[in-house]
Design a protein around this motif. Structure first.
Motif, PDB file in Angstrom:
ATOM      1  N   GLU A 212      40.387  65.891  20.856  1.00 16.13           N
ATOM      2  CA  GLU A 212      39.219  65.279  20.229  1.00 16.13           C
ATOM      3  C   GLU A 212      39.591  64.637  18.899  1.00 16.13           C
ATOM      4  O   GLU A 212      40.528  65.068  18.222  1.00 16.13           O
ATOM      5  N   ASP A 213      38.838  63.592  18.522  1.00 18.99           N
ATOM      6  CA  ASP A 213      39.010  63.028  17.195  1.00 18.99           C
ATOM      7  C   ASP A 213      38.032  63.703  16.242  1.00 18.99           C
ATOM      8  O   ASP A 213      37.448  64.747  16.565  1.00 18.99           O
ATOM      9  N   GLU A 214      37.821  63.104  15.080  1.00 24.16           N
ATOM     10  CA  GLU A 214      37.009  63.764  14.053  1.00 24.16           C
ATOM     11  C   GLU A 214      35.522  63.771  14.375  1.00 24.16           C
ATOM     12  O   GLU A 214      34.726  64.429  13.700  1.00 24.16           O
ATOM     13  N   GLY A 215      35.109  63.013  15.416  1.00 21.77           N
ATOM     14  CA  GLY A 215      33.714  63.059  15.844  1.00 21.77           C
ATOM     15  C   GLY A 215      32.778  62.181  15.051  1.00 21.77           C
ATOM     16  O   GLY A 215      31.557  62.365  15.098  1.00 21.77           O
ATOM     17  N   THR A 216      33.338  61.223  14.306  1.00 23.29           N
ATOM     18  CA  THR A 216      32.503  60.259  13.601  1.00 23.29           C
ATOM     19  C   THR A 216      32.882  58.862  14.059  1.00 23.29           C
ATOM     20  O   THR A 216      33.985  58.629  14.545  1.00 23.29           O
ATOM     21  N   GLU A 275      27.705  59.279  14.380  1.00 21.43           N
ATOM     22  CA  GLU A 275      28.013  60.633  14.845  1.00 21.43           C
ATOM     23  C   GLU A 275      28.234  60.587  16.352  1.00 21.43           C
ATOM     24  O   GLU A 275      27.409  60.052  17.095  1.00 21.43           O
ATOM     25  N   VAL A 276      29.346  61.160  16.805  1.00 24.54           N
ATOM     26  CA  VAL A 276      29.709  61.112  18.224  1.00 24.54           C
ATOM     27  C   VAL A 276      29.256  62.410  18.880  1.00 24.54           C
ATOM     28  O   VAL A 276      29.858  63.466  18.675  1.00 24.54           O
ATOM     29  N   GLU A 279      31.204  64.815  24.241  1.00 18.87           N
ATOM     30  CA  GLU A 279      32.597  65.254  24.206  1.00 18.87           C
ATOM     31  C   GLU A 279      33.552  64.165  24.682  1.00 18.87           C
ATOM     32  O   GLU A 279      34.600  63.925  24.070  1.00 18.87           O
ATOM     33  N   ARG A 282      34.303  61.638  22.082  1.00 18.88           N
ATOM     34  CA  ARG A 282      35.195  62.123  21.018  1.00 18.88           C
ATOM     35  C   ARG A 282      36.650  62.126  21.464  1.00 18.88           C
ATOM     36  O   ARG A 282      37.552  62.360  20.658  1.00 18.88           O
ATOM     37  N   LYS A 283      36.875  61.889  22.764  1.00 14.52           N
ATOM     38  CA  LYS A 283      38.228  61.866  23.313  1.00 14.52           C
ATOM     39  C   LYS A 283      38.585  60.474  23.840  1.00 14.52           C
ATOM     40  O   LYS A 283      39.482  60.328  24.667  1.00 14.52           O
TER      41      LYS A 283
END
Length: 292
Positions: A212-216, A275-276, A279, A282-283
């Motif tokens: 996953e990345d940072e989710g932003t 905001e992501v 899931e 985020r990948k």
């Protein structure tokens, strides 16, 4: 009422190649039925004017692609077709001069991506000959795609491989320059009237097994694009090739209700806040292109 610039309808999940850059689908092999396709077009008509016959699969494999194109025209849609081009000789009579066709994208990187490919020149000559004929006899646009560059610029092997392809293109159109001299990544290079060459980095299809990345960040999913898989599953973008973000099934719920559903709105509103929430998103490395 959400409107989409790009609307992907997967007309088949089957492909005749096995390219290294495109993971095989884990879904059932399937071809869309004409009746189902017609109902889908009626459902999405208020939401888009442009449809793409693609998520996974090779659209030229569909035995009734000519009927699908005719129905698309009757319903007022413009169609963009993405193909590896290997079936062009067999399928040409089904697609040639169909008025619904706005653009055909040829994934030339399929030749090197598929280990069984032979005779690069014959493969390319067939596509380039078709492109010239189509442009002369219709208003269609042609995009020749080479999406196989390394993220840190092309390696020597890639340059040599692509040089062979580019040289054949240069000869076919009698260009008085080498394409690399004028190429700008992310921008189509016009090589003839309504025929363009696009080169870009190879991208990875997102998978739940990736980190996953940072989710932003941001994405255009459900903002300017949406997709429907061959079984009717609605997903937010053309990169959800396995239907992980299943928003609903168009055979059970109206499309308008699906894209205004809870999961769809959470995804949409999340990206509005950078905001992501999903899931898979985020990948997704491709999403990072919008956040650079």
């Amino acid at each position: 009422m959400k409107k989409f610039k790009k609307f992907y309808i997967e007309i088949t999940s089957v492909c005749n190649l096995s390219c290294t850059f495109c993971p095989p689908t884990e879904r059932l092999a399937n071809f869309i039925k004409v009746d189902d396709f017609t109902k889908i077009l009626d459902e999405i008509k208020p939401h888009t004017d442009y449809i793409y016959y693609h998520v996974k699969g090779e659209p030229l494999l569909h035995p009734k692609i000519d009927e699908l194109l005719d129905i698309s025209y009757e319903k007022g849609f413009k169609v963009n077709l993405t193909t590896n081009g290997t079936l062009l000789n067999k399928a040409k009579h089904r697609i040639f001069k169909k008025p619904a066709l706005r653009q055909i994208n040829f994934s030339l990187h399929s030749f090197d991506g598929h280990e069984g490919s032979t005779n690069r020149e014959s493969y390319l000559r067939t596509i380039l000959s078709f492109a010239k004929e189509a442009v002369e006899q219709s208003d269609i646009l042609i995009s020749l795609r080479l999406w196989n560059l390394d993220q840190d610029n092309a390696t020597n092997a890639e340059r040599n491989r692509n040089r062979q392809t580019l040289e054949i293109i240069e000869q076919a159109f009698q260009l008085d320059y080498q394409i690399e001299e004028k190429f700008i990544r992310g921008s189509g290079l016009k090589i003839s009237d309504r025929i363009y060459l696009n080169q870009d980095h190879e991208f990875k299809w997102p998978k739940l097994t990736e980190a996953e990345d940072e989710g932003t960040g941001f994405c255009h999913a459900l903002r300017n694009q949406a997709a429907i898989l061959v079984d009717g599953t609605v997903v937010p973008c053309c990169l959800d090739g396995e239907g992980v973000i299943n928003l609903g099934n168009i055979h059970q719920t109206s499309f308008s209700d699906i894209v205004e559903g809870e999961r769809a709105n959470k995804l949409y509103d999340g990206f509005s806040r950078r905001e992501v929430v999903e899931e898979l998103c985020r990948k997704c490395g491709y999403r990072q292109r919008f956040n650079q």
